[in-house]
Enzyme design. Structure first.
Site, mmCIF file in Angstrom:
data_model
loop_
_atom_site.group_PDB
_atom_site.id
_atom_site.type_symbol
_atom_site.label_atom_id
_atom_site.label_comp_id
_atom_site.label_asym_id
_atom_site.label_seq_id
_atom_site.Cartn_x
_atom_site.Cartn_y
_atom_site.Cartn_z
ATOM 1 N N THR A 1 -1.972 5.551 1.672
ATOM 2 C CA THR A 1 -3.108 4.628 1.700
ATOM 3 C C THR A 1 -3.091 3.861 3.023
ATOM 4 O OG1 THR A 1 -3.055 4.381 -0.700
ATOM 5 C CG2 THR A 1 -4.245 2.699 0.539
ATOM 6 N N LEU B 1 0.873 -1.168 0.000
ATOM 7 C CA LEU B 1 0.000 0.000 0.000
ATOM 8 C C LEU B 1 0.909 1.216 0.000
ATOM 9 C CD1 LEU B 1 -2.667 -1.003 2.713
ATOM 10 C CD2 LEU B 1 -2.977 -0.994 0.229
ATOM 11 N N ASP B 2 0.581 2.228 -0.813
ATOM 12 C CA ASP B 2 1.471 3.384 -0.838
ATOM 13 C C ASP B 2 1.367 4.155 0.476
ATOM 14 O OD1 ASP B 2 -0.548 5.476 -1.005
ATOM 15 O OD2 ASP B 2 -0.805 4.983 -3.110
ATOM 16 N N MET B 3 2.265 5.087 0.653
ATOM 17 C CA MET B 3 2.418 5.782 1.934
ATOM 18 C C MET B 3 1.127 6.459 2.387
ATOM 19 S SD MET B 3 5.437 8.465 2.900
ATOM 20 C CE MET B 3 5.753 8.978 4.587
#
Length: 298
Positions: free
Chosen positions: A110, A106-108
């Site tokens: 999210t 998951l990106d930072m």
């Protein structure tokens, strides 16, 4: 009998197959003194070295374990960060055999459901596009969203790395001309792959900005609503086997989870929240010390 090198490494709990393939490509792995290449196979007698260190191959098959983690915004899906930022691995429990492998990323910015396992084969299959494991996200968007927008996103959009689409979208579109039309609105979307920032890029392709993104489901696993952000819970045998079943892996017969710990009761939730808070305080204090230590003397 021989097996693919990346599979052997993953089964030793070193990481997912994809991660092991990257290690091989980077020249970090050798077999019997020869630098390994993708496609190499190895038997039980092969001497495998990783970064020059001989791998002690485990003959004991570890129990398949899975953690559910509620990722907060601001954490990186990396084991280590050179800038000292928080990572999703910081608070995971110690493990006797192998190590924890993140199932996807998951990106930072999210938050939400992130699964970890010590089983490299399970992690690989849950992430692999051919297994088509569904992911569901709750997404808050800002912009003009019409029925045509939703139809386009379900039909398919050409992104820079290929076509992408949502399998389903649930949520209400604002009536045309209403004041609600330009307000933030929530939708739930599902898709069967996990390309980099795919959910955000799909909405942005329609001129719509994502202001909040939360993963709420991965395969059959729903994010436990009472699980605090920054906390984890280990899944019981039934849940572990439901994940193994959807990717055609044999059932696990053992578990390290006490059945009495299955429910997130008030006492357990309180302990989780205190633990998360203590970790944040320690991290902040550590950061202050580092900054002070770097300050030059005058």
């Amino acid at each position: 009998m021989t097996e693919k090198l990346q599979k052997v490494l993953a089964n030793q709990g070193l990481g997912s197959r994809r991660e092991m393939e990257r290690w091989i490509e980077q020249g970090r792995v050798s077999v019997n003194g020869t630098l390994a290449t993708l496609g190499d196979r190895v038997d039980e007698s092969g001497q495998i070295r990783v970064d020059g260190h001989l791998l002690s191959r485990q003959t004991e098959q570890p129990v398949c374990r899975v953690l559910m983690y509620n990722k907060p915004e601001g954490e990186l899906c990396s084991r280590h960060d050179p800038e000292g930022r928080d990572t999703v691995f910081d608070r995971l429990p110690a493990i006797r055999m192998g190590r924890w492998i993140a199932v996807g990323r998951l990106d930072m910015n999210t938050s939400g459901l992130l699964l970890f396992t010590n089983d490299g084969e399970l992690a690989n299959r849950l992430m692999h596009p051919k297994c088509e494991v569904e992911r569901e996200y709750a997404v808050r968007v800002f912009g003009d969203v019409t029925h045509q927008t939703l139809n386009t996103l379900k039909k398919g959009v050409q992104l820079e790395d290929g076509e992408a689409k949502f399998l389903s979208i649930s949520g209400k579109v604002a009536p045309p001309g209403s004041e609600e039309e330009s307000m933030n609105r929530w939708f739930n979307v599902t898709l069967k792959e996990g390309r980099n920032r795919e959910v955000r890029r799909l909405w942005e392709s329609q001129g719509v900005q994502v202001s909040r993104l939360i993963r709420v489901k991965y395969g059959p696993m729903d994010l436990q609503k009472r699980l605090p952000q920054g906390a984890w819970v280990e899944l019981g045998l039934e849940d572990v086997n439901s994940l193994r079943d959807i990717v055609q892996l044999p059932e696990e017969t053992q578990t390290m989870v006490d059945v009495r710990q299955g429910k997130l009761d008030h006492a357990r939730l309180s302990r989780m929240r205190r633990s998360v808070k203590k970790h944040k305080v320690r991290k902040e204090n550590g950061g202050v010390k580092k900054r002070v230590a770097r300050t030059p003397k005058r």
